[in-house]
Design a protein around this motif. Structure first.
Motif, PDB file in Angstrom:
ATOM      1  N   GLY A   1     -10.908  -1.620 -14.322  1.00 47.06           N
ATOM      2  CA  GLY A   1     -10.012  -2.613 -14.337  1.00 47.06           C
ATOM      3  C   GLY A   1     -10.135  -4.019 -13.847  1.00 47.06           C
ATOM      4  O   GLY A   1     -11.230  -4.223 -13.217  1.00 47.06           O
ATOM      5  N   PRO A   2      -9.370  -4.864 -14.252  1.00 50.10           N
ATOM      6  CA  PRO A   2      -9.727  -6.182 -14.215  1.00 50.10           C
ATOM      7  C   PRO A   2      -9.758  -6.330 -12.566  1.00 50.10           C
ATOM      8  O   PRO A   2      -9.167  -5.792 -11.729  1.00 50.10           O
ATOM      9  CB  PRO A   2      -8.530  -7.142 -14.777  1.00 50.10           C
ATOM     10  N   SER A   3     -10.666  -7.697 -12.243  1.00 51.97           N
ATOM     11  CA  SER A   3     -10.490  -7.861 -10.764  1.00 51.97           C
ATOM     12  C   SER A   3      -9.299  -8.000 -10.136  1.00 51.97           C
ATOM     13  O   SER A   3      -8.536  -8.963 -10.620  1.00 51.97           O
ATOM     14  CB  SER A   3     -11.726  -8.855 -10.603  1.00 51.97           C
ATOM     15  N   GLY A   4      -9.116  -7.674  -8.980  1.00 54.65           N
ATOM     16  CA  GLY A   4      -7.971  -7.971  -8.411  1.00 54.65           C
ATOM     17  C   GLY A   4      -7.057  -6.915  -8.353  1.00 54.65           C
ATOM     18  O   GLY A   4      -5.791  -7.198  -7.779  1.00 54.65           O
ATOM     19  N   CYS A   5      -7.343  -5.917  -9.114  1.00 47.04           N
ATOM     20  CA  CYS A   5      -6.178  -4.922  -9.532  1.00 47.04           C
ATOM     21  C   CYS A   5      -6.279  -3.790  -8.393  1.00 47.04           C
ATOM     22  O   CYS A   5      -5.269  -3.034  -8.522  1.00 47.04           O
ATOM     23  CB  CYS A   5      -6.543  -4.235 -10.984  1.00 47.04           C
ATOM     24  N   GLY A   6      -7.053  -3.887  -7.371  1.00 48.72           N
ATOM     25  CA  GLY A   6      -6.963  -3.151  -6.374  1.00 48.72           C
ATOM     26  C   GLY A   6      -7.991  -1.648  -6.406  1.00 48.72           C
ATOM     27  O   GLY A   6      -7.536  -0.748  -5.758  1.00 48.72           O
ATOM     28  N   LYS A   7      -9.009  -1.970  -7.129  1.00 50.23           N
ATOM     29  CA  LYS A   7      -9.903  -0.584  -7.163  1.00 50.23           C
ATOM     30  C   LYS A   7     -10.661  -0.485  -5.825  1.00 50.23           C
ATOM     31  O   LYS A   7     -10.676   0.628  -5.076  1.00 50.23           O
ATOM     32  CB  LYS A   7     -11.157  -0.957  -8.275  1.00 50.23           C
ATOM     33  N   SER A   8     -11.034  -1.719  -5.068  1.00 52.38           N
ATOM     34  CA  SER A   8     -11.734  -1.712  -3.953  1.00 52.38           C
ATOM     35  C   SER A   8     -10.502  -0.948  -2.796  1.00 52.38           C
ATOM     36  O   SER A   8     -11.097  -0.015  -2.103  1.00 52.38           O
ATOM     37  CB  SER A   8     -12.409  -2.784  -3.525  1.00 52.38           C
ATOM     38  N   THR A   9      -9.586  -1.728  -3.013  1.00 53.74           N
ATOM     39  CA  THR A   9      -8.609  -1.252  -1.945  1.00 53.74           C
ATOM     40  C   THR A   9      -8.338   0.117  -2.299  1.00 53.74           C
ATOM     41  O   THR A   9      -8.067   0.882  -1.174  1.00 53.74           O
ATOM     42  CB  THR A   9      -7.441  -2.055  -2.233  1.00 53.74           C
ATOM     43  N   PHE A  10      -8.334   0.765  -3.217  1.00 53.78           N
ATOM     44  CA  PHE A  10      -7.785   2.165  -3.542  1.00 53.78           C
ATOM     45  C   PHE A  10      -9.102   2.942  -3.148  1.00 53.78           C
ATOM     46  O   PHE A  10      -8.843   3.859  -2.417  1.00 53.78           O
ATOM     47  CB  PHE A  10      -7.627   2.384  -5.057  1.00 53.78           C
TER      48      PHE A  10
ATOM     49  N   VAL B   1      -9.247  -0.227   8.456  1.00 55.75           N
ATOM     50  CA  VAL B   1     -10.219  -1.050   9.342  1.00 55.75           C
ATOM     51  C   VAL B   1      -9.770  -2.508   9.482  1.00 55.75           C
ATOM     52  O   VAL B   1     -10.008  -3.100  10.340  1.00 55.75           O
ATOM     53  CB  VAL B   1     -11.457  -0.930   8.998  1.00 55.75           C
ATOM     54  N   ILE B   2      -9.113  -2.849   8.174  1.00 53.90           N
ATOM     55  CA  ILE B   2      -8.776  -4.309   8.477  1.00 53.90           C
ATOM     56  C   ILE B   2      -7.493  -4.374   8.960  1.00 53.90           C
ATOM     57  O   ILE B   2      -6.381  -3.355   8.912  1.00 53.90           O
ATOM     58  CB  ILE B   2      -8.422  -4.653   6.895  1.00 53.90           C
ATOM     59  N   PRO B   3      -7.194  -5.193   9.844  1.00 52.09           N
ATOM     60  CA  PRO B   3      -5.867  -5.514  10.640  1.00 52.09           C
ATOM     61  C   PRO B   3      -4.630  -5.456  10.125  1.00 52.09           C
ATOM     62  O   PRO B   3      -4.484  -6.003   8.749  1.00 52.09           O
ATOM     63  CB  PRO B   3      -6.150  -6.753  11.454  1.00 52.09           C
TER      64      PRO B   3
ATOM     65  N   TYR C   1      -1.020  -1.051   1.451  1.00 50.91           N
ATOM     66  CA  TYR C   1      -0.514  -2.445   1.865  1.00 50.91           C
ATOM     67  C   TYR C   1      -1.379  -3.144   2.642  1.00 50.91           C
ATOM     68  O   TYR C   1      -2.368  -2.552   3.350  1.00 50.91           O
ATOM     69  CB  TYR C   1       0.821  -2.222   2.753  1.00 50.91           C
ATOM     70  N   TYR C   2      -1.364  -4.513   2.448  1.00 46.76           N
ATOM     71  CA  TYR C   2      -2.229  -5.294   3.602  1.00 46.76           C
ATOM     72  C   TYR C   2      -0.914  -6.007   4.224  1.00 46.76           C
ATOM     73  O   TYR C   2      -0.351  -6.954   3.639  1.00 46.76           O
ATOM     74  CB  TYR C   2      -2.902  -6.573   2.953  1.00 46.76           C
ATOM     75  N   ASP C   3      -0.702  -5.699   5.295  1.00 47.23           N
ATOM     76  CA  ASP C   3       0.401  -5.828   6.323  1.00 47.23           C
ATOM     77  C   ASP C   3       1.669  -5.787   5.227  1.00 47.23           C
ATOM     78  O   ASP C   3       1.969  -4.631   4.739  1.00 47.23           O
ATOM     79  CB  ASP C   3       0.265  -7.373   6.573  1.00 47.23           C
ATOM     80  N   LYS C   4       2.067  -6.731   4.892  1.00 48.88           N
ATOM     81  CA  LYS C   4       3.584  -6.603   4.016  1.00 48.88           C
ATOM     82  C   LYS C   4       3.433  -6.538   2.459  1.00 48.88           C
ATOM     83  O   LYS C   4       4.080  -6.133   1.768  1.00 48.88           O
ATOM     84  CB  LYS C   4       4.734  -7.421   4.266  1.00 48.88           C
ATOM     85  N   PHE C   5       2.015  -7.085   2.306  1.00 53.45           N
ATOM     86  CA  PHE C   5       1.750  -7.128   0.836  1.00 53.45           C
ATOM     87  C   PHE C   5       1.528  -5.675   0.205  1.00 53.45           C
ATOM     88  O   PHE C   5       0.461  -4.894   0.688  1.00 53.45           O
ATOM     89  CB  PHE C   5       0.799  -8.150   0.630  1.00 53.45           C
ATOM     90  N   LEU C   6       2.190  -5.226  -0.878  1.00 51.09           N
ATOM     91  CA  LEU C   6       1.729  -3.919  -1.401  1.00 51.09           C
ATOM     92  C   LEU C   6       0.714  -4.321  -2.542  1.00 51.09           C
ATOM     93  O   LEU C   6       0.918  -5.004  -3.515  1.00 51.09           O
ATOM     94  CB  LEU C   6       3.039  -3.624  -2.230  1.00 51.09           C
ATOM     95  N   ALA C   7      -0.530  -3.846  -2.186  1.00 51.40           N
ATOM     96  CA  ALA C   7      -1.558  -4.231  -3.022  1.00 51.40           C
ATOM     97  C   ALA C   7      -1.679  -3.294  -4.546  1.00 51.40           C
ATOM     98  O   ALA C   7      -2.100  -3.587  -5.337  1.00 51.40           O
ATOM     99  CB  ALA C   7      -2.920  -4.276  -2.131  1.00 51.40           C
ATOM    100  N   VAL C   8      -1.418  -1.781  -4.005  1.00 52.68           N
ATOM    101  CA  VAL C   8      -1.750  -1.055  -4.975  1.00 52.68           C
ATOM    102  C   VAL C   8      -0.519   0.148  -4.860  1.00 52.68           C
ATOM    103  O   VAL C   8      -0.030   0.400  -3.782  1.00 52.68           O
ATOM    104  CB  VAL C   8      -2.840  -0.043  -4.939  1.00 52.68           C
TER     105      VAL C   8
END
Ligand SMILES: Nc1ncnc2c1ncn2[C@@H]1O[C@H](COP(=O)(O)OP(=O)(O)O)[C@@H](O)[C@H]1O
Ligand SMILES: [Mg+2]
Lengths: 314, 364, 282
Positions: free
Chosen positions: C60-69, C79-81, C36-43
């Motif tokens: 995967g296409p960009s924005g699909c959460g690879k970096s996040t994962f 580290v992200i608030p 999650y980013y705050d309330k947003f479920l990213a992956v």
């Protein structure tokens, strides 16, 4: 050869009258700024001249100008240095706390409060300092410091019971310059590139290690120039010192007594309203000295700020 | 070539080795406060300042030792630094709260009708009442003076500063622009009392020694205000995207009209914010007015002649020369101080709101 | 990778397809991870195992959460608030998200290389390599330090290029060299796993090839997880590939399929995968 000529023609195409008027107007304003500043130096020199070289008989006291201004320069530098020594570490810590430790929401509010504090009039700090800080310290701290630390020259002498000492003045001055140093340091700390902070964290750094590795090297020159600007402000700060300090003639190292070298600014504020004749000129001449002093410090601050990173960690 | 890299075969240390339980710092905190309160109380009575000092240092010490024992050196340093930062921050907040508290507590007592309607031309009856300890005298003359002198400073500084900023951003290249930029930097650092002396010297040369007037006070303040206006306006004008200028020029609009009709309106919110902050900066100045406008007892609305009191100068004199009995004068000093703080806070908040509300869409 | 996403984006709600291959010895095991980013479920709901001493590619296409994962694998995500996760990530069988685990320890053992090279600008090349070591060792003797620097830079295929100018600032190198310096810095602390987030996307083709060759060597000692936008790169360097997708912007990304790279590119189980790897969207 024909091409440049053609370009020249286009550039020199007749501009309309209002266009030229407007640009000259703005240029004149810019020139006025230069004029204004040279005016400051000029008028202070002209009026101060007879205060430096004029007949000493016509002035109160019988010191030469150098003898007169010497203790004042000493007091000015002493008080400002004291303030800087107290304020810089605190400002550094507060700035780091706001930029890297406090929760983000809180940090924004705190940043706002710090900025607001920088605008609180100095006369308010002065009155607060003499009614709150001076009695508090003279009751709780000075007697103790005087009893136990008087072997250090700074703490020797008879401790003041009114608290109108160099230390009190320095502390209140520190409070006043703290917001400036904090604001500038916080700005540069916040600008530390995320990339470098994350590089450090990804190596397994703790928060403090990350700060040492990424934030401080990045912000060092900012903190230094912030401190220099704070020093500049402390040098010229008038009212707080005028209200708090109990001044005497001469050079005094002790920071706990009622005998203190006055600062240039405070001396002017105290004496100017009642001064007449050549005394006025002499006071203005001391103002010129103060101007040069703070000019030098500010130049130094710019140089530090422009030098960018102050060095690779060895 | 990479055969020398020896990866750790099996990590012996588990991930959780030496992590201090969250309850421990909390327990240490409670313990330190208890020791601070009880310890100081038993020695010297209820001195909350000393209690806080003892508790904070004890906590710093204990939490570092605990972390050193349970965790490791690095974690201990980290916890110690975190604690130091927090203590430093708290240390700074206390005097700041004290400033606000004291100003409000002391100043509010004089927020009465007389304060806002009267000057220091005190009638003989009031003089007698003051002897009895009544709150007499007002600050109307100082408020009027502040308004007039600040207005003069604004009338000089805003056009001068704004036009200079326009010059620097829209026209300025080469030597003059460089020199002006540097001089504005220098001006930012002029001690306020020096600005006052300059105005005094200027007026003395033209009008003879000893002249005091609201005008010379305004000139002194404008010297302090101008660089602030230049800096903030310059910054805001530079934020205006170049495409906007080019779009307008490409339509055949003259440069001066482009600046007036396109550039300035885009930047106006930021410029107004900067001006407001500049006013907030000079409105509390005391020293330069002490040597230029001086102090008067009554209302003087003419900036061209005669002394003129402002709020900060009023506050200063009422404090250092409070009269008899001193309490009434000191109360007036605090009243003026509270007013100043309120004015600054209002200006500050207004600037904040302005920069949010007036911000044109699409600009950062 | 021509954009055609509106047209033949399949309604992907089916669960993840996993290969039957079972011989992997997982270093990292992820179980039902939501990020999650705050309330947003990213992956949402990722379950995967990452094999030891191999390269795993995330595509995967960009924005699909690879970096996040990827960042959630060494707790850089938090580290992200306000960013947080739920689910389990195990490193050698230990959950790295247990409340009593210090993220510092995790990051020490799972290193990371970022998309943009980020050497510390105020440090020399030499000090950059040692940046991680300096944190732990009380006092590093000069010979030890020299040895680590040489070993790490050699490991990152950079030694020959910089051995004569170790005192120059790290920022004086070219982009590709900076990235290899960052790899040297990461492997100097001898992590078990190396996470790389599009490490070549800011580099020219020559530098990219240098880094790919380097990864080939490094996988003998390290477990590597690499996010890449470039399918040829995934095909060239990785043993296993996981395909992430996102149904539509604003929806959480999820894992569609994971298998041996060969199989993912020749004979994927899911239509979305074959569409993506054949360049029909993305
Ligand atoms: N710092 C952040 N704060 C909030 N949302 C973010 C942040 N970083 C990424 N996201 C969102 O998370 C989703 C996945 O992003 P990311 O992991 O960067 O995708 P990828 O690396 O696959 O391109 C996107 O919808 C993105 O908008
Ligand atoms: Mg990405």
């Amino acid at each position: 050869m024909s091409q440049p000529v053609a370009q020249e023609k286009i550039r020199k195409a007749p501009t309309s009258v209002p266009d030229r008027l407007f640009s000259s107007l703005s240029q004149a304003s810019a020139a006025t700024i230069l004029l204004l500043l040279s005016g400051v130096a000029f008028f202070l020199t002209v009026v101060g001249w007879s205060g430096i070289f004029g007949d000493i008989e016509g002035m109160s006291g019988s010191d030469s100008f150098v003898e007169y201004v010497g203790p004042l320069v000493f007091g000015t530098v002493y008080a400002a240095t004291l303030a800087l020594l107290i304020a810089t570490p605190l400002a550094f810590a507060v700035a780091l706390f706001i930029s890297h430790y406090a929760p983000r929401r809180l940090a924004q509010t705190l940043g706002y409060v710090v900025d607001l504090l920088a605008a609180i009039p100095s006369v308010v700090f002065g009155i607060w300092g003499i009614t709150v800080v001076a009695p508090l310290l003279s009751k709780n701290v000075y007697p103790w410091a005087n009893d136990n630390l008087s072997f250090i020259p700074f703490f020797s002498g008879t401790a003041s019971t009114s608290g109108r000492t160099m230390l009190t003045a320095g502390m209140v001055l520190a409070m006043m310059i703290l917001p400036i140093i904090t604001a500038i340091s916080r700005e540069v700390f916040l600008q530390t590139p995320r990339l470098h902070e994350e590089a450090s964290l990804a190596l397994g750094a703790t928060k403090w290690e990350m700060i040492r590795q990424a934030v401080i090297p990045y912000g060092r020159s900012g903190v230094i120039s912030g401190a220099m600007l704070g020093l500049g402000r402390a040098l010229g700060e008038t009212m707080a010192v005028a209200i708090i300090l109990s001044p005497s003639d001469g050079y005094f190292w002790s920071i706990l007594t009622n005998q203190n070298s006055n600062t240039i600014a405070s001396n002017i504020a105290l004496k100017f309203p009642e001064a007449y004749g050549l005394d006025v000129n002499r006071l203005i001449a001391t103002g010129l000295v103060l101007f040069l002093l703070s000019f030098g410090v500010n130049m130094l601050a710019r140089r530090v700020a422009n030098s960018g990173f102050s060095g690779a960690a060895g | 070539m990479t055969a020398t890299m020896s990866p750790p075969q099996s990590q012996v240390s588990s991930l959780t080795t030496g992590k201090m339980h969250r309850a421990i710092p909390f327990a240490i905190c409670v313990f330190s406060i208890a020791v601070g309160v009880v310890g100081v109380y038993s020695i010297g009575g209820f001195k909350w300042g000393w209690m806080a000092i003892v508790a904070a240092h004890l906590y710093l010490l204990l939490v570092t030792i605990a972390s050193r024992v349970i965790e490791d050196r690095r974690q201990a340093t980290d916890r110690a630094m975190r604690t130091v930062m927090t203590i430093a921050f708290t240390t700074v907040t206390i005097p700041l709260i004290s400033v606000f508290w004291k100003v409000i507590a002391e100043g509010a007592s004089r927020f009465d009708r007389k304060f806002f309607t009267g000057s220091m031309r005190i009638t003989p009856e009031d003089m007698l009442a003051q002897m009895e300890g009544a709150a007499v005298g007002g600050a109307l003359h100082a408020m009027a003076g502040t308004l007039i002198i600040t207005a003069i400073a604004g009338i000089i500084s805003v056009p001068l500063g704004l036009l200079t900023a326009i010059y620097l951003v829209e026209y300025g290249k080469g030597k003059l622009a460089g020199a002006v930029t540097r001089m504005v930097d220098v001006m930012t650092g002029i001690p306020s009392i020096v600005a006052g002396l300059f105005a005094y010297a200027l007026f003395e040369l033209f009008l003879g020694p000893g002249t005091r007037s609201g005008l010379s006070g305004g000139v002194a303040l404008s010297l302090l205000m101008t660089p602030v206006v230049v800096r903030s306006s310059e910054e805001m004008l530079r934020l205006v995207p170049n495409e906007l200028r080019e779009a307008s020029l490409a339509l055949g609009v003259a440069k001066w009209r482009t600046i007036l009709k396109v550039v300035l309106p885009t930047a106006i919110a930021g410029i107004l914010t900067g001006v407001t902050l500049a006013v907030a900066r000079v409105i509390g100045e005391t020293a330069p007015l002490l040597v230029t406008a001086g102090v008067a007892q009554g209302i003087n609305l003419n900036p061209f002649s005669g002394r003129m009191t402002t709020l900060p100068v009023f506050s200063y004199y009422e404090y250092v020369q409070p009269g008899v009995p001193p309490e009434t004068g000191i109360a007036r000093a605090w009243g003026a101080a509270l007013m100043l703080v309120m004015i600054v806070a209002v200006l500050f908040t207004a600037a904040r709101i302005m920069s949010h509300v007036l911000k044109p869409k699409g600009l950062k | 990778m021509t954009a055609n996403s509106e047209i033949d984006m399949p309604a992907q709600t089916a669960g993840t397809t996993h290969s039957e291959e079972t011989s992997v010895e997982p270093v990292i095991a992820v179980n039902n991870l939501n990020i999650y980013y705050d309330k947003f479920l990213a992956v949402r709901d990722v379950t995967m195992e990452i094999a030891s001493r191999s390269i795993t590619a995330l595509i995967g296409p960009s924005g699909c959460g690879k970096s996040t994962f990827l960042r959630s694998l060494n707790r850089m995500h938090e580290v992200i608030p306000k960013a947080h996760v739920d689910g389990v990530v195990q490193l050698n069988g230990e959950d790295i998200y247990r409340p009593d685990v210090d993220p510092v320890t995790v990051r020490r053992r799972i290193g990371m290389v970022f998309q943009r090279p980020n050497p510390f600008p105020t440090m020399s090349i030499y000090e950059n390599v040692l940046a991680g070591m300096r944190l732990n060792a009380n006092r590093l003797s000069k010979p030890d330090a020299d040895e680590i620097v040489e070993r790490s830079l050699t490991g990152a295929n950079l030694w020959g290029e910089v051995k004569d100018r170790l005192d120059n600032p790290g920022s004086s190198l070219s982009g590709g060299q900076q990235q290899r310096l960052c790899i040297a810095r990461a492997i100097a602390v001898e992590p078990e796993v190396l996470l790389m987030d599009e490490p070549c996307s800011a580099l020219d083709p020559i530098s990219t090839m240098a880094i790919e060759a380097l990864m080939e060597q490094l996988k003998d000692q390290f477990t590597i997880v690499i996010v890449t936008h470039n399918m040829q790169q995934a095909a060239r360097v990785s043993e296993r590939t996981a395909f992430f997708n996102i149904d539509e912007p604003g929806q959480p990304g999820h894992i569609v399929e994971m298998d041996l790279t060969e199989k993912m590119f020749s004979n994927p189980q899911e239509k979305a995968t074959s569409d993506y790897v054949t360049g029909r969207f993305g």
